[in-house]
Scaffold this motif. Structure first.
Motif, short mmCIF file in Angstrom:
data_model
loop_
_atom_site.label_atom_id
_atom_site.label_comp_id
_atom_site.label_asym_id
_atom_site.label_seq_id
_atom_site.Cartn_x
_atom_site.Cartn_y
_atom_site.Cartn_z
N GLN A 1 0.68 -1.24 0.14
CA GLN A 1 -0.11 0.04 -0.63
C GLN A 1 0.97 0.94 0.25
O GLN A 1 0.45 2.12 0.01
N TYR A 2 1.93 1.03 0.45
CA TYR A 2 2.55 2.48 0.97
C TYR A 2 4.30 2.74 -0.22
O TYR A 2 4.86 3.31 -0.61
N PRO B 1 5.32 4.01 -3.33
CA PRO B 1 4.84 5.32 -4.06
C PRO B 1 4.88 5.45 -5.89
O PRO B 1 4.66 4.28 -6.75
N HIS C 1 -4.43 3.66 0.15
CA HIS C 1 -3.78 5.61 -0.05
C HIS C 1 -3.32 6.45 -1.74
O HIS C 1 -2.97 5.58 -2.29
N ARG D 1 1.25 8.75 -0.46
CA ARG D 1 1.99 7.09 -0.17
C ARG D 1 3.66 8.04 0.02
O ARG D 1 4.49 7.35 0.18
N TYR E 1 3.82 9.14 3.79
CA TYR E 1 4.07 7.73 4.39
C TYR E 1 6.11 7.03 4.27
O TYR E 1 6.06 6.59 4.69
#
Length: 220
Positions: free
Chosen positions: A76-77, A79, A112, A117, A120
């Motif tokens: 999910q993170y 970029p 996200h 992103r 985070y």
């Protein structure tokens, strides 16, 4: 894709999110007092609570990293630049107009948006490592003589780096709270999702058909 009310944030996600928030607030309050910004608990007590909150947060992060690794939620993170300009325009101008929809279509597999992103990513690979490494060096200063750090590195430098990282954490925290409170439509949408776990998402047919979902509530 259709929009449905879906369980986005599991119980564990909500638990670690709010626990982390409380611990970070505690660390900022006690840390800035230790740094001499104000006086409330007193130096000794503030330092003691600061160390305790730090160790609890480290323990929480160990579980969180393990959970992200085994569930695949770390993806999910990752970029992406796709749609980042549209999201940036929304946050600068569109956020002020209730009639302008958010340009990012959130799904269960991509919760996200591009700017989130990046934020985070900065939090996880820049702010957090710096604040933890400098904090642990500061905490174990008396052991430096056994590691060879004494000389090349000074306690003043470590304290300065730790304080700078703390201010970066504060900026991230304020921005996060601001966007959570005002970027949603209605304004409480993000907060509600992080409390209940449910949000209205565009559903990708490729997702697990057995996902936990509830019918979309009727329009009011």
């Amino acid at each position: 894709m259709v929009k449905e009310r879906v369980m986005v944030f599991s119980r564990f996600e909500r638990f670690w999110h709010w626990s982390q928030a409380v611990l970070i607030i505690a660390l900022m309050i006690t840390g800035f007092e230790v740094n001499g910004a104000y006086r409330w608990l007193g130096y000794e007590q503030a330092a003691q609570w600061h160390r305790l909150a730090a160790w609890v947060l480290i323990g929480l992060w160990v579980f969180v990293l393990f959970w992200h690794a085994i569930t695949g939620e770390w993806k999910q993170y990752i970029p992406t630049r796709r749609g980042i300009l549209a999201v940036a325009r929304y946050y600068t101008t569109g956020i002020l107009d209730a009639s302008v929809p958010h340009p990012y279509r959130k799904t269960r597999m991509a919760k996200h948006n591009p700017l989130q992103r990046l934020a985070y990513l900065a939090f996880n690979v820049l702010i957090s490592p710096v604040i933890w490494i400098s904090g642990l060096l500061y905490m174990f200063y008396n052991a430096w003589v056994h590691t060879g750090l004494e000389g090349p590195v000074t306690l003043g430098t470590v304290a300065l780096v730790h304080t700078a990282a703390a201010f970066a954490m504060l900026i991230f925290f304020v921005g996060h709270v601001y966007l959570a409170a005002f970027a949603g439509k209605p304004f409480y949408a993000y907060l509600k999702a992080m409390i209940t776990g449910y949000d209205l998402l565009y559903i990708d047919p490729a997702e697990d058909p057995c996902r936990d979902r509830r019918p979309t509530p009727p329009a009011t």
